[in-house]
Every structure is written in C-alpha cells, then in structure tokens.
Scaffold this motif. Structure first.
Motif, PDB file in Angstrom:
ATOM      1  N   MET A  20      -4.522  -2.774   3.960  1.00  0.00           N
ATOM      2  CA  MET A  20      -3.646  -1.883   3.202  1.00  0.00           C
ATOM      3  C   MET A  20      -4.186  -1.572   1.814  1.00  0.00           C
ATOM      4  O   MET A  20      -3.907  -0.518   1.254  1.00  0.00           O
ATOM      5  CB  MET A  20      -2.251  -2.510   3.064  1.00  0.00           C
ATOM      6  CG  MET A  20      -1.496  -2.623   4.359  1.00  0.00           C
ATOM      7  SD  MET A  20       0.094  -3.434   4.118  1.00  0.00           S
ATOM      8  CE  MET A  20       0.882  -2.293   2.983  1.00  0.00           C
ATOM      9  N   VAL A  21      -4.947  -2.515   1.239  1.00  0.00           N
ATOM     10  CA  VAL A  21      -5.444  -2.318  -0.135  1.00  0.00           C
ATOM     11  C   VAL A  21      -6.955  -2.585  -0.170  1.00  0.00           C
ATOM     12  O   VAL A  21      -7.414  -3.549  -0.763  1.00  0.00           O
ATOM     13  CB  VAL A  21      -4.701  -3.228  -1.136  1.00  0.00           C
ATOM     14  CG1 VAL A  21      -3.321  -2.703  -1.416  1.00  0.00           C
ATOM     15  CG2 VAL A  21      -4.629  -4.667  -0.625  1.00  0.00           C
ATOM     16  N   PRO A  22      -7.747  -1.728   0.444  1.00  0.00           N
ATOM     17  CA  PRO A  22      -9.191  -1.975   0.531  1.00  0.00           C
ATOM     18  C   PRO A  22      -9.888  -1.959  -0.818  1.00  0.00           C
ATOM     19  O   PRO A  22     -10.997  -2.489  -0.937  1.00  0.00           O
ATOM     20  CB  PRO A  22      -9.688  -0.832   1.423  1.00  0.00           C
ATOM     21  CG  PRO A  22      -8.660   0.255   1.267  1.00  0.00           C
ATOM     22  CD  PRO A  22      -7.360  -0.459   1.108  1.00  0.00           C
ATOM     23  N   MET A  36     -14.920  -8.622  12.978  1.00  0.00           N
ATOM     24  CA  MET A  36     -14.387  -8.511  11.619  1.00  0.00           C
ATOM     25  C   MET A  36     -14.762  -7.157  11.029  1.00  0.00           C
ATOM     26  O   MET A  36     -15.908  -6.950  10.622  1.00  0.00           O
ATOM     27  CB  MET A  36     -14.950  -9.634  10.739  1.00  0.00           C
ATOM     28  CG  MET A  36     -14.286 -10.975  10.953  1.00  0.00           C
ATOM     29  SD  MET A  36     -12.668 -11.069  10.172  1.00  0.00           S
ATOM     30  CE  MET A  36     -13.124 -11.159   8.460  1.00  0.00           C
ATOM     31  N   PRO A  37     -13.824  -6.204  10.990  1.00  0.00           N
ATOM     32  CA  PRO A  37     -14.144  -4.938  10.336  1.00  0.00           C
ATOM     33  C   PRO A  37     -14.397  -5.158   8.846  1.00  0.00           C
ATOM     34  O   PRO A  37     -13.853  -6.068   8.234  1.00  0.00           O
ATOM     35  CB  PRO A  37     -12.876  -4.097  10.555  1.00  0.00           C
ATOM     36  CG  PRO A  37     -11.793  -5.078  10.844  1.00  0.00           C
ATOM     37  CD  PRO A  37     -12.455  -6.253  11.498  1.00  0.00           C
ATOM     38  N   VAL A  38     -15.234  -4.308   8.278  1.00  0.00           N
ATOM     39  CA  VAL A  38     -15.636  -4.486   6.888  1.00  0.00           C
ATOM     40  C   VAL A  38     -14.433  -4.470   5.952  1.00  0.00           C
ATOM     41  O   VAL A  38     -14.400  -5.189   4.946  1.00  0.00           O
ATOM     42  CB  VAL A  38     -16.659  -3.395   6.482  1.00  0.00           C
ATOM     43  CG1 VAL A  38     -16.964  -3.470   4.988  1.00  0.00           C
ATOM     44  CG2 VAL A  38     -17.936  -3.563   7.273  1.00  0.00           C
ATOM     45  N   ASP A  39     -13.418  -3.674   6.272  1.00  0.00           N
ATOM     46  CA  ASP A  39     -12.287  -3.591   5.342  1.00  0.00           C
ATOM     47  C   ASP A  39     -11.530  -4.911   5.235  1.00  0.00           C
ATOM     48  O   ASP A  39     -10.830  -5.162   4.264  1.00  0.00           O
ATOM     49  CB  ASP A  39     -11.331  -2.450   5.724  1.00  0.00           C
ATOM     50  CG  ASP A  39     -10.727  -2.616   7.117  1.00  0.00           C
ATOM     51  OD1 ASP A  39     -11.056  -3.606   7.797  1.00  0.00           O
ATOM     52  OD2 ASP A  39      -9.930  -1.747   7.511  1.00  0.00           O
ATOM     53  N   CYS A  40     -11.674  -5.807   6.221  1.00  0.00           N
ATOM     54  CA  CYS A  40     -11.036  -7.124   6.128  1.00  0.00           C
ATOM     55  C   CYS A  40     -11.718  -8.028   5.109  1.00  0.00           C
ATOM     56  O   CYS A  40     -11.182  -9.058   4.724  1.00  0.00           O
ATOM     57  CB  CYS A  40     -11.019  -7.810   7.494  1.00  0.00           C
ATOM     58  SG  CYS A  40      -9.720  -7.210   8.589  1.00  0.00           S
TER      59      CYS A  40
END
Length: 445
Positions: free
Chosen positions: A323-325, A353-357
């Motif tokens: 939500m807050v990358p 693991m997507p990068v935004d995580c």
C-alpha cells in the motif's frame, strides 16, 4: 481579602474566590461593588449547595475582565443564570469552565474569546449538554477563537440526535482538543472546517464502536476537516499501551503552490477502551482501518510504539508494504512486530517475493528486538533474528533496493555482539548500523 480590596483603590483586580461555605454578605457586597475593576476572576463554587445564589450574586458588568475560570466539582447540577456577569464581557478573551453543568452556548460572554476550555461531566446521569446546533451557532459567533478545548460536551444522551445544519469555518483556530465518544465527535467534525496547520488532538471513546463507525469517522477526518486541499499524510505513529488506550500521531504537509512553502499539521488521535465493557472493534482492526484510511502514495514514515499488538504478523506487513511502496522510515515497534517485519522482508517465508514487498525506497529501519532472539523457520528449525534480518537486507540489496540506515534497539542485556554487527555489515555493503539500547533511548527522550 476585604482589606486588600479596600487598600487597592482603583487598581485592576485579579480575584480567586474559593470557599468551603457561602461567602458572607459583607464580603460578597464588597466584591460585587468592585466588579468593574476585575481583569481576572477565578470562581470555585461553594461546597454544600447554594450554587445558583452564589452565581446570581455576580450579576454586575465586568468591562475590564479578560480571564474567567469557573469550577465546581460537586455532584449536584446547576445552571448559569443569564444575568451572570451582566450577560456580556466585551474584553473577555480566555474562559475555562470545569463543572457538572454546561455554560449556555448562547451566552454573550463567549463573543470575543480567543480561548475556550470547557470540561463537562463523563457520567451519563448528569446534566444533558445543550444541542450540537447551539454549540455550532456559538462557535460561528467567535471569529477570533484560536484555542478550543471541549471535553465531554457531546453526551450520548444529548437531545439533539438529528444532523446539525450549521457549518462553521474556524478561520483563526490554531489548536483544537476534543474528548468525546467517536460517533459524537464524527458529527461535530462534519460541521466544522479549520485551516491546514491547525493542531488537532482527539480523545475518542471506542468501547462499543463498530468497523462502520470508524470508517465513517475517516470520511470526515482529516480530509473534510481541513480547509483547501486535502492534507497529505506524511508520518504516522501508533502507540498501544496497557490494553486500554491507543494513540495515533499524524504529521501532514500541505504544499501551497502559490507561495511555494509548506505548512505542517500535527494531529493526535487517542482511541481508548473500557476494558470491562469493550464490545466493539479490536485494536488490530482499528490500527489497520486507521492506516488504510490515512495511507496514500505520499506516506513517508510509519512508526508503531507498542508493547504488543496482537495479530500484527508478517502477512499484515506485506499488505502494508504494497500500500505504501514509497515508505522511507519504518519503526515496527517492540519484539513481536519487529520479528514479524523481519519475516515479512525475508524470502525464506515466501516462495515469491515481489519487489514492492521489500519497501524499495526505505532509508531508515528500526528493529526493537535482540539479535539472538530465536525465530522458528518454515522448515521446522530456528534461526536467530539477526540472521533473518541479514538475509532480508541482502535480498533487498540484490533486488536493487535502497540501503537503509539500520537502528537496533536491544535492552542492555541483549546488546548485539561484534560478530553479529560484522555479519550485517558484510552482507549489505554500505549499510550504516546504529545501536542504541532501550534504556539509553528512554533516558535521552
């Protein structure tokens, strides 16, 4: 007192009248005859009743009065007589009322105030506050008001249950504090507007509120409350203490493109529960609802200052990260939340693991847990927290994410060894690690 008043001649007077019994006739007459000299008056209602007679005695005009304080801590309820202080005070700027009654909102004493502080009664059996519409009308008639403090002025048994129609723009307000049940506060905030930059502190009862009540609150706060453009949430701080109250600090920045400067707005929300009667939303659900309501692409800082927030696990952190990358600063709180975050950032707990995580823009990370704290691994073993953290930071670096300043906050007994610090620095080239024990932090802050 009588001797001092007589000797003072025509010098302006500041009087504090606190009596354990009704004042004598002679003293009362002396005070009343010199009311035109008063610049400050602090009245404590007498014990043992007689409140109306006491206040009716102060019926003369007070043309010089600037400060007025009234208190009554007895259980009995009384009403301010309309002729109190002659019904008007043209120079009155500061009023503080702490009573088991409510000052009439249509009183002429309110017209020129710059500071109004009213504390009513918390008990449902006491006097019913005047309707919200009357309060809004009174605020509309106070154009110079800079400080507004209202505690327990929106009782749940208030006769005004319908929506108020008056909308008030408090153009000079610099600070507002409101203590009330959340749903009553929502009704009040819906009817007022303040400038960006106004400090707002809300103390909200939550023992029997629902998810819908919280969501409705955030339809008016802060976007509806503040004048001009919607303030951008820049920093959130959540504090959950002793399982009875929960605070949120919100710092917002409003960019004024015409004058090319920014205004800071500080907001504090305190949600409190009666632990014996709580039937409403859980702390975790409230935290998440608040976060989702206030989060935006502009959110830059998120901090939890908490002993324990049950249910805040790695999955919650991953949802938050998506939500807050663009988050720059993250402090997850004490051990449970810090451990959960380390797991959320580590690829060991996720097949993909997507990068935004990884929170790619993160520049400051605070971990409040000992490096040796054991964490159960997906394969049934255990791994020390520092190893999990190293793996997570290394994975972020290999994904091209920023290298954060890492702050470790152990207790004095759990200070990280030099080997752990070397492991972290070797795994993430260029990382800056700061260690500050909780005891040092408390001493310094």
């Amino acid at each position: 007192m009588a001797r001092i008043i007589r000797r003072s001649g025509v010098v302006p007077l500041s009087l504090i009248i606190g009596t354990l019994a009704p004042m004598g006739t002679e003293k009362m007459a002396l005070v009343v005859n010199n009311m035109d000299r008063l610049v400050s008056l602090d009245l404590h209602a007498p014990h043992g009743g007689g409140h109306r007679d006491f206040f009716e005695s102060f019926n003369q005009p007070v043309p010089l009065l600037q400060h007025l304080a009234i208190s009554n801590y007895e259980d009995s309820v009384f009403a301010f007589p309309p002729e109190f202080l002659g019904g008007s005070a043209p120079n009155l700027r500061h009023m503080k009322v702490t009573t088991s009654a409510y000052i009439p909102w249509d009183s002429g004493l309110l017209a020129h105030l710059i500071s109004l502080d009213v504390t009513g009664s918390e008990e449902p059996g006491d006097v019913i506050p005047p309707p919200l519409e009357m309060l809004l009308s009174a605020l509309a008639g106070m154009p110079e008001l800079e400080t507004l403090i209202l505690r327990h002025c929106f009782h749940r048994r208030s006769p005004s249950e319908t929506a108020a129609h008056t909308h008030v723009y408090l153009s000079n307000l610099k600070r507002m504090e409101v203590s009330a049940p959340l749903t009553r506060c929502t009704r009040f905030l819906r009817q007022i507007t303040v400038n960006v930059g106004t400090i707002v502190l809300l103390d909200l009862g939550c023992s029997s509120i629902s998810q819908e009540d919280v969501e409705e609150f955030f339809t008016v706060f802060p976007s509806h409350l503040y004048m001009t453009l919607t303030p951008v949430a820049q920093a959130l701080k959540f504090t959950w203490r002793a399982y009875c109250d929960f605070k949120i600090d919100v710092w917002t920045v409003q960019q004024d493109t015409k004058v090319k400067n920014s205004q800071n707005t500080s907001i504090r929300l305190n949600f409190y529960w009666d632990s014996d009667r709580s039937r409403g939303i859980s702390p975790l659900d409230l935290t998440w609802t608040c976060f989702t309501a206030l989060a935006s692409s502009q959110l830059r800082s998120f901090r939890i200052s908490s002993e324990y927030l049950a249910g805040w696990d790695a999955g919650v952190w991953r949802n938050l990260a998506r939500m807050v990358p663009d988050l720059r600063t993250l402090a997850p709180g004490e051990r449970p939340q810090s451990v959960a975050l380390c797991k959320a950032l580590s690829p060991d707990w996720s097949d993909s693991m997507p990068v935004d995580c990884y929170l790619p823009a993160l520049s400051y990370l605070e971990i409040d847990a000992p490096c040796d704290h054991p964490i159960p691994t997906p394969n049934g073993g255990e791994s020390p927290l520092a190893a999990v953290l190293v793996h997570a930071l290394a994975a972020r670096a290999s994904a091209g994410c920023s290298t954060p300043l890492l702050k470790l906050i152990p207790s004095w007994r759990d200070y990280p060894s030099s080997s752990w610090l070397k492991l972290i620095r070797d795994a993430v080239p260029g990382i800056c690690v700061r260690v500050e024990s909780r005891e040092e932090e408390e001493f310094m802050g």
